[in-house]
Design an enzyme around this catalytic site. Sequence first.
Site, PDB file in Angstrom:
ATOM      1  N   HIS A 105       0.648  -1.157   0.252  1.00 51.00           N
ATOM      2  CA  HIS A 105       0.177   0.141   0.184  1.00 51.00           C
ATOM      3  C   HIS A 105       0.708   1.348   0.031  1.00 51.00           C
ATOM      4  O   HIS A 105       2.166   0.889   0.043  1.00 51.00           O
ATOM      5  CB  HIS A 105      -1.237  -0.250   1.019  1.00 51.00           C
ATOM      6  CG  HIS A 105      -0.756  -0.057   2.912  1.00 51.00           C
ATOM      7  ND1 HIS A 105       0.407  -0.918   2.793  1.00 51.00           N
ATOM      8  CD2 HIS A 105      -0.735   1.551   3.287  1.00 51.00           C
ATOM      9  CE1 HIS A 105      -0.024  -0.262   4.688  1.00 51.00           C
ATOM     10  NE2 HIS A 105      -0.164   0.818   4.491  1.00 51.00           N
ATOM     11  N   HIS A 107       1.665   3.630   2.199  1.00 49.86           N
ATOM     12  CA  HIS A 107       2.730   4.196   3.096  1.00 49.86           C
ATOM     13  C   HIS A 107       4.211   4.401   2.946  1.00 49.86           C
ATOM     14  O   HIS A 107       4.538   3.771   2.386  1.00 49.86           O
ATOM     15  CB  HIS A 107       1.475   3.879   3.896  1.00 49.86           C
ATOM     16  CG  HIS A 107       0.652   5.018   4.816  1.00 49.86           C
ATOM     17  ND1 HIS A 107      -0.410   3.879   5.422  1.00 49.86           N
ATOM     18  CD2 HIS A 107      -0.418   5.610   3.909  1.00 49.86           C
ATOM     19  CE1 HIS A 107      -1.711   4.177   5.010  1.00 49.86           C
ATOM     20  NE2 HIS A 107      -1.956   5.793   4.324  1.00 49.86           N
ATOM     21  N   ASP A 109       5.741   3.649   4.796  1.00 48.03           N
ATOM     22  CA  ASP A 109       7.302   2.822   4.897  1.00 48.03           C
ATOM     23  C   ASP A 109       7.071   1.160   4.812  1.00 48.03           C
ATOM     24  O   ASP A 109       7.568   0.261   4.658  1.00 48.03           O
ATOM     25  CB  ASP A 109       5.839   2.074   6.713  1.00 48.03           C
ATOM     26  CG  ASP A 109       4.674   1.711   6.729  1.00 48.03           C
ATOM     27  OD1 ASP A 109       3.870   2.220   6.059  1.00 48.03           O
ATOM     28  OD2 ASP A 109       3.965   1.074   7.865  1.00 48.03           O
ATOM     29  N   HIS A 169      -6.926  -1.192   6.706  1.00 45.12           N
ATOM     30  CA  HIS A 169      -5.796  -0.263   7.108  1.00 45.12           C
ATOM     31  C   HIS A 169      -5.669   0.972   6.113  1.00 45.12           C
ATOM     32  O   HIS A 169      -5.748   2.491   7.060  1.00 45.12           O
ATOM     33  CB  HIS A 169      -4.819  -0.824   7.712  1.00 45.12           C
ATOM     34  CG  HIS A 169      -2.841   0.630   7.506  1.00 45.12           C
ATOM     35  ND1 HIS A 169      -3.366   0.665   8.701  1.00 45.12           N
ATOM     36  CD2 HIS A 169      -2.464   0.590   6.304  1.00 45.12           C
ATOM     37  CE1 HIS A 169      -2.156   1.269   8.722  1.00 45.12           C
ATOM     38  NE2 HIS A 169      -1.197   0.881   7.360  1.00 45.12           N
ATOM     39  N   ASN A 200      -2.194   3.646  12.836  1.00 43.82           N
ATOM     40  CA  ASN A 200      -2.873   4.709  12.009  1.00 43.82           C
ATOM     41  C   ASN A 200      -4.006   4.475  11.501  1.00 43.82           C
ATOM     42  O   ASN A 200      -4.033   3.615  10.709  1.00 43.82           O
ATOM     43  CB  ASN A 200      -1.349   4.524  11.531  1.00 43.82           C
ATOM     44  CG  ASN A 200      -1.669   6.110  10.411  1.00 43.82           C
ATOM     45  OD1 ASN A 200      -2.829   6.970  10.371  1.00 43.82           O
ATOM     46  ND2 ASN A 200      -0.854   6.293   8.871  1.00 43.82           N
TER      47      ASN A 200
END
Length: 251
Positions: A105, A107, A109, A169, A200
């Site tokens: 995804h 993000h 990280d 998420h 988050n």
Amino acid sequence: MISKKILHVVVTVFSLGSSAVMADTSTEQPVPPVKFLQLSETVWMHTSYKVLKKFGAYPSNGLVVVDGANSILIDSAWTDAQTTEILDWARNELGHPVKQAIFTHAHSDKMGGVGAVLARGIDTHALALSNQIASASGLMPAEFDLTLNQNDKALNFGPVEVFYPGAGHSADNLVAYIPEAEILFGGCLIRSARAKRLGNIADANLMHWGDAVGSVRHQFPDATLVVPGHGEPAGAELLALTLQLVTEHGR
């Protein structure tokens, strides 16, 4: 033969300390080196860190999956420099250079090091929605779009199956499964055993998160080892824990 029990996971760990980066915080706490944990004969977990003022050195996990003479990278590290360490390790230490990369995804990280992967001429793949989000949020998109709709049949990348359970998420969270090793990479859709909350949720779909986890459990009922996006691997009970957290904190 590798045991299916988490207690018997091979725990060979390597760390690379020569290229540790400094976070932009007031304390200038050093970032721990990238670490590698062997989960099966062909699957390794990479863990990279970012120093966050609230949490200190915060870990993020991905995988390196051996595929013949080469390997497949699942998720980058937080940065290009850390991701370069992972690519160097796969080539020089593991002896199976990365030839394909999949990002779960958009993000930082999970896609913060896409540039390092592209610089090596490695084929990069992410959900089409992930690439759109990455471009809009200042992250480097992958080169190729994965055209997966919610609960479509999983896509095969050699030993890896990639599945899109719908939003949780994030709107674009994928999971990956390695059938031979019965290892499920849940990414940030799945919480670790130490998690008390959902983490988050800035881009989360709290109403669908539970359904997404249920779809993953239905799709991969034989998973015996589950790797969350953050924290330690454990058994399939991590899916039940995540469902519990969604019920308690997500609505």
